[in-house]
Scaffold this active site. Structure first.
Site, PDB file in Angstrom:
ATOM      1  N   CYS A   1     -92.107   8.822 -70.413  1.00  0.00           N
ATOM      2  CA  CYS A   1     -91.715   9.561 -69.204  1.00  0.00           C
ATOM      3  C   CYS A   1     -92.535  10.818 -68.932  1.00  0.00           C
ATOM      4  CB  CYS A   1     -90.241   9.922 -69.267  1.00  0.00           C
ATOM      5  SG  CYS A   1     -89.837  11.114 -70.570  1.00  0.00           S
TER       6      CYS A   1
ATOM      7  N   CYS B   1     -91.876  14.452 -88.147  1.00  0.00           N
ATOM      8  CA  CYS B   1     -92.852  13.420 -88.511  1.00  0.00           C
ATOM      9  C   CYS B   1     -92.823  12.351 -87.412  1.00  0.00           C
ATOM     10  CB  CYS B   1     -92.470  12.853 -89.871  1.00  0.00           C
ATOM     11  SG  CYS B   1     -93.732  11.839 -90.627  1.00  0.00           S
TER      12      CYS B   1
ATOM     13  N   CYS C   1     -86.835  11.282 -77.381  1.00  0.00           N
ATOM     14  CA  CYS C   1     -87.106  12.017 -76.142  1.00  0.00           C
ATOM     15  C   CYS C   1     -85.764  12.200 -75.431  1.00  0.00           C
ATOM     16  CB  CYS C   1     -88.079  11.245 -75.256  1.00  0.00           C
ATOM     17  SG  CYS C   1     -88.306  11.981 -73.623  1.00  0.00           S
TER      18      CYS C   1
ATOM     19  N   CYS D   1     -85.867  10.010 -71.845  1.00  0.00           N
ATOM     20  CA  CYS D   1     -85.904   8.542 -71.738  1.00  0.00           C
ATOM     21  C   CYS D   1     -85.463   7.826 -73.011  1.00  0.00           C
ATOM     22  CB  CYS D   1     -87.301   8.075 -71.320  1.00  0.00           C
ATOM     23  SG  CYS D   1     -88.557   8.193 -72.609  1.00  0.00           S
TER      24      CYS D   1
END
Length: 181
Positions: free
Chosen positions: A98, A167, A144, A147
């Site tokens: 996104c 990580c 995220c 999204c």
């Protein structure tokens, strides 16, 4: 080389995650349609934006098979193979799904694990943290906030000032070089 997991540190990370980003799975970053508050590095401001929700077919059309496997199926790229694991370029790591700003190269460090590692996200509201008990391990997954792309995991064995190691998978990112003044 495998990603390091320290069970006691992971439990501490759960508490830190609740303080850093709010309770996992609640608030503006919750799955589903709606809006989410994110930080835009270009403007230096927060903005309320629509969540990005697509079908698997739509994601497959947008992403490579590796990107789809990592971001939509919670995969992990092999260590030392990702495009950004050794990158020292200055810029912003954005979500491949996104375009949300996720990490700044200023917080990137060489963890020796073979994956891009950061000591903090660009803004706490741009990522969402969830408990991950897959593969008989207790970890904290990083997604995220806009999204729900799987980015990687966070551990409590990073450098100061946060002592965190985000990580991440290179396949989760698109990189934007910093413009020279």
């Amino acid at each position: 080389m495998r990603k390091r997991v320290f069970p006691a540190a992971v439990l501490a990370a759960i508490g830190a995650a609740a303080c850093l980003c709010g309770a996992a799975g609640s608030g503006p970053g919750s799955p589903g349609r709606g809006k989410v508050l994110i930080f835009d590095a270009a403007s230096g401001k927060e903005a309320e934006v629509d969540r990005v929700v697509k079908s698997d077919e739509e994601w497959r059309q947008q992403l490579t098979s590796e990107q789809f496997g990592v971001t939509r199926r919670k995969g992990t790229e092999p260590a030392f193979t990702g495009l950004y694991h050794a990158s020292k370029e200055q810029g912003i790591y954005k979500c491949i799904g996104c375009g949300t700003d996720l990490f700044d190269s200023d917080t990137k460090f060489d963890s020796g694990t073979g994956w891009p590692s950061f000591w903090a996200p660009i803004a706490p509201q741009n990522v969402r943290l969830e408990k991950d008990r897959s593969f008989f391990m207790d970890r904290i997954e990083v997604l995220c906030a806009r999204c729900d792309a799987h980015l990687g995991h966070v551990f409590d064995d990073g450098p100061p000032p946060t002592r965190k190691r985000f990580c991440m998978n290179s396949a989760s990112f698109q990189f934007m070089k910093r413009q020279k003044p």
